[in-house]
Design an enzyme around this catalytic site. Structure first.
Site, PDB file in Angstrom:
ATOM      1  N   HIS A   1      38.828   5.592  -2.727  1.00 24.73           N
ATOM      2  CA  HIS A   1      39.435   6.619  -1.877  1.00 24.73           C
ATOM      3  C   HIS A   1      38.398   7.719  -1.689  1.00 24.73           C
ATOM      4  O   HIS A   1      37.764   8.159  -2.657  1.00 24.73           O
ATOM      5  CB  HIS A   1      40.695   7.175  -2.550  1.00 24.73           C
TER       6      HIS A   1
ATOM      7  N   CYS B   1      47.068  10.286  -1.728  1.00 26.91           N
ATOM      8  CA  CYS B   1      45.767   9.600  -1.682  1.00 26.91           C
ATOM      9  C   CYS B   1      45.835   8.131  -2.121  1.00 26.91           C
ATOM     10  O   CYS B   1      45.052   7.306  -1.667  1.00 26.91           O
ATOM     11  CB  CYS B   1      44.750  10.332  -2.544  1.00 26.91           C
TER      12      CYS B   1
ATOM     13  N   ASN C   1      38.124  13.906   3.837  1.00 26.95           N
ATOM     14  CA  ASN C   1      39.115  13.178   3.038  1.00 26.95           C
ATOM     15  C   ASN C   1      40.342  12.955   3.924  1.00 26.95           C
ATOM     16  O   ASN C   1      41.001  13.918   4.304  1.00 26.95           O
ATOM     17  CB  ASN C   1      39.441  14.021   1.801  1.00 26.95           C
TER      18      ASN C   1
HETATM   19  N1  ACO Z   1      33.387  27.757   0.841  1.00 25.54           N
HETATM   20  C1  ACO Z   1      32.770  28.666   0.058  1.00 25.54           C
HETATM   21  N2  ACO Z   1      33.193  29.016  -1.164  1.00 25.54           N
HETATM   22  C2  ACO Z   1      34.317  28.409  -1.626  1.00 25.54           C
HETATM   23  C3  ACO Z   1      35.002  27.447  -0.873  1.00 25.54           C
HETATM   24  C4  ACO Z   1      34.505  27.130   0.402  1.00 25.54           C
HETATM   25  N3  ACO Z   1      35.091  26.216   1.210  1.00 25.54           N
HETATM   26  N4  ACO Z   1      36.057  27.033  -1.597  1.00 25.54           N
HETATM   27  C5  ACO Z   1      36.042  27.688  -2.751  1.00 25.54           C
HETATM   28  N5  ACO Z   1      34.990  28.534  -2.781  1.00 25.54           N
HETATM   29  C6  ACO Z   1      34.573  29.435  -3.849  1.00 25.54           C
HETATM   30  C7  ACO Z   1      35.738  29.880  -4.689  1.00 25.54           C
HETATM   31  O1  ACO Z   1      36.389  30.969  -4.122  1.00 25.54           O
HETATM   32  C8  ACO Z   1      35.059  30.222  -5.992  1.00 25.54           C
HETATM   33  O2  ACO Z   1      34.475  31.488  -5.846  1.00 25.54           O
HETATM   34  P1  ACO Z   1      34.423  32.495  -7.106  1.00 25.54           P
HETATM   35  O3  ACO Z   1      33.624  31.805  -8.155  1.00 25.54           O
HETATM   36  O4  ACO Z   1      33.768  33.702  -6.523  1.00 25.54           O
HETATM   37  O5  ACO Z   1      35.860  32.698  -7.511  1.00 25.54           O
HETATM   38  C9  ACO Z   1      33.926  29.207  -6.083  1.00 25.54           C
HETATM   39  O6  ACO Z   1      33.719  28.718  -4.733  1.00 25.54           O
HETATM   40  C10 ACO Z   1      34.239  28.041  -6.979  1.00 25.54           C
HETATM   41  O7  ACO Z   1      35.609  27.636  -6.718  1.00 25.54           O
HETATM   42  P2  ACO Z   1      36.239  26.346  -7.350  1.00 25.54           P
HETATM   43  O8  ACO Z   1      37.585  26.080  -6.780  1.00 25.54           O
HETATM   44  O9  ACO Z   1      36.089  26.440  -8.837  1.00 25.54           O
HETATM   45  O10 ACO Z   1      35.270  25.339  -6.715  1.00 25.54           O
HETATM   46  P3  ACO Z   1      34.661  24.051  -7.342  1.00 25.54           P
HETATM   47  O11 ACO Z   1      33.276  24.310  -7.731  1.00 25.54           O
HETATM   48  O12 ACO Z   1      35.547  23.426  -8.326  1.00 25.54           O
HETATM   49  O13 ACO Z   1      34.677  23.139  -6.058  1.00 25.54           O
HETATM   50  C11 ACO Z   1      36.122  21.473  -5.149  1.00 25.54           C
HETATM   51  C12 ACO Z   1      35.887  22.942  -5.347  1.00 25.54           C
HETATM   52  C13 ACO Z   1      35.015  20.916  -4.268  1.00 25.54           C
HETATM   53  C14 ACO Z   1      37.448  21.247  -4.483  1.00 25.54           C
HETATM   54  C15 ACO Z   1      36.062  20.810  -6.531  1.00 25.54           C
HETATM   55  O14 ACO Z   1      36.953  21.437  -7.411  1.00 25.54           O
HETATM   56  C16 ACO Z   1      36.374  19.387  -6.497  1.00 25.54           C
HETATM   57  O15 ACO Z   1      35.568  18.588  -6.103  1.00 25.54           O
HETATM   58  N6  ACO Z   1      37.586  19.027  -6.969  1.00 25.54           N
HETATM   59  C17 ACO Z   1      38.064  17.685  -6.936  1.00 25.54           C
HETATM   60  C18 ACO Z   1      39.270  17.651  -6.143  1.00 25.54           C
HETATM   61  C19 ACO Z   1      39.040  17.004  -4.836  1.00 25.54           C
HETATM   62  O16 ACO Z   1      38.027  16.515  -4.462  1.00 25.54           O
HETATM   63  N7  ACO Z   1      40.120  16.967  -4.140  1.00 25.54           N
HETATM   64  C20 ACO Z   1      40.128  16.290  -2.920  1.00 25.54           C
HETATM   65  C21 ACO Z   1      41.508  16.154  -2.476  1.00 25.54           C
HETATM   66  S1  ACO Z   1      42.528  15.470  -3.672  1.00 25.54           S
HETATM   67  C22 ACO Z   1      42.190  13.881  -3.753  1.00 25.54           C
HETATM   68  O17 ACO Z   1      41.872  13.283  -2.780  1.00 25.54           O
HETATM   69  C23 ACO Z   1      42.294  13.236  -5.056  1.00 25.54           C
END
Ligand code: ACO
Length: 349
Positions: free
Chosen positions: A276, A114, A306
């Site tokens: 980013h 990234c 992204n």
């Molecule tokens: N659709 C539906 N449900 C989903 C999905 C999806 N696409 N993905 C995960 N879930 C579910 C999981 O299974 C989990 O279910 P559970 O509670 O029954 O186990 C629940 O949603 C929560 O999962 P988490 O992984 O804890 O989800 P979170 O609320 O953290 O959101 C996300 C995930 C959006 C990726 C978040 O962690 C985030 O914003 N992280 C930052 C990282 C990021 O943005 N990375 C981008 C790429 S890296 C970069 O560019 C730096």
């Protein structure tokens, strides 16, 4: 010593729009979940067979080169950032050089995910400042759609990413009031495995307890990419999303403030921040932390997802095309990603 200016900029995204609803055909997800957590409404996926990371980079580069008022023959160095190269090796830099029929110039690939484009820009800036090169093509391009797990198992990663390319031509200027003021690069490898694609790789953790000398030819051939790895989906990216989020919201503001401080500016002096496009929630958090107004930040993750190394040049190009960046503006580019690595660049447009 010269300063570097962005003399031309271009972007390319594939025609194929993939909405969140479209993804529900392949995995258990919803438009509501994706928009609420990431801000993404849709992304672009490259044509399966006719488009690669390099062909998209070519399209973005053609525009950047034309806008710089030069030809591909004038380019004297390439810096290409991607995590989704056409081949494991050689890198995309040489493929771009070949596709654009450039001279036998140097081509360097940057593997910083990234933050790849900002790192690439910083490398190019050093070559321009010292007078070594006059027209450097800096590219960020990704074809993520070929390497994601589209089953429910991979949904936390696959819904986030999209394909595209952005490019700039960097040239020297003696005008002290324009160009790149400074760049700032950082890394912390402690959490390298938190956001990573382990295979194909030479880490071979799964073989650690085996006696090397006892391998037959078949097993040795299997070490790099085995059937079992594919069966267990170990060939897809892994992300601990919440941990990435926590680190990103600290390092993004930190590296932006570092760039501002170095040049005696404060957040209110920023004309346009191009973060980013990791996740809209991260960008909004950064905006709030720095006290920036809506018109000081440009986001387009809603439409492209992204695009990793391509996200900063795509957002920069689109903001400029929309007239949101004008000559003399103070522009800040900032990125955070896998590694972890993070970086910023402050420039006078
Ligand atoms: N659709 C539906 N449900 C989903 C999905 C999806 N696409 N993905 C995960 N879930 C579910 C999981 O299974 C989990 O279910 P559970 O509670 O029954 O186990 C629940 O949603 C929560 O999962 P988490 O992984 O804890 O989800 P979170 O609320 O953290 O959101 C996300 C995930 C959006 C990726 C978040 O962690 C985030 O914003 N992280 C930052 C990282 C990021 O943005 N990375 C981008 C790429 S890296 C970069 O560019 C730096």
């Amino acid at each position: 010593m010269f300063k570097s200016i962005i003399a031309g900029i271009g972007m390319y995204v594939p025609e194929n729009i993939v909405t969140n609803n479209h993804l529900t055909k392949y995995m258990d997800t919803s438009d509501e979940w994706i928009q609420e957590r990431t801000g993404i409404k849709e992304r672009r996926y490259a044509h399966r067979t006719n488009e690669t990371t390099t062909t998209m980079a070519v399209e973005a580069s053609k525009i950047a080169i034309e806008r710089a008022g030069i030809t591909a023959q004038d380019i004297d160095f390439i810096v290409f950032a991607t995590l989704s190269p056409d081949y494991y090796f050689p890198g995309c830099g040489v493929l771009l050089q070949r596709a654009m029929k450039m001279k036998e110039i140097g081509a360097l690939d940057v593997r910083n995910q990234c933050s790849g484009f900002v790192y690439a820009l910083s490398v190019a800036d050093q070559f321009i400042k010292t007078g070594m090169y006059k027209n450097i093509l800096v590219v960020g391009a990704e074809k993520h759609s070929f390497g994601l797990d589209f089953s429910t198992r991979g949904r936390n990663v696959s819904v986030i990413f999209g394909d595209g390319a952005g490019a700039v031509v960097l040239q020297p200027t003696e005008d002290n009031n324009r160009g790149i003021l400074s760049t700032h690069l950082h890394s912390d490898g402690e959490s390298a495995e938190i956001l990573a694609m382990y295979n194909p790789g030479t880490h071979a953790n799964h073989w650690a307890n085996k006696n090397y000398a006892s391998f037959n030819d078949g097993e040795i051939a299997d070490m790099f990419m085995s059937h079992a790895m594919i069966d267990n989906a170990q060939n897809f990216p892994y992300m601990d999303g919440p941990s990435v989020f926590k680190k990103a919201i600290v390092k993004f503001p930190e590296v932006i403030l570092e760039a501002l401080k170095k040049n005696n500016y404060t957040p209110e002096n920023i004309s346009m921040l191009i973060p980013h496009q990791a996740n809209l929630r991260i960008a909004q958090f950064v905006q709030q932390k720095l006290g920036l107004k809506d018109e000081q930040v440009y986001n387009n993750i809603q439409y492209y997802g992204n695009t990793t190394a391509a996200s900063v040049p795509i957002a920069l190009c689109e903001a400029w095309e929309k007239g949101k960046i004008k000559q003399g503006d103070l522009v800040c580019l900032a990125a955070f990603g896998s590694g972890f690595t993070w970086a910023s660049a402050l420039l006078k447009w």
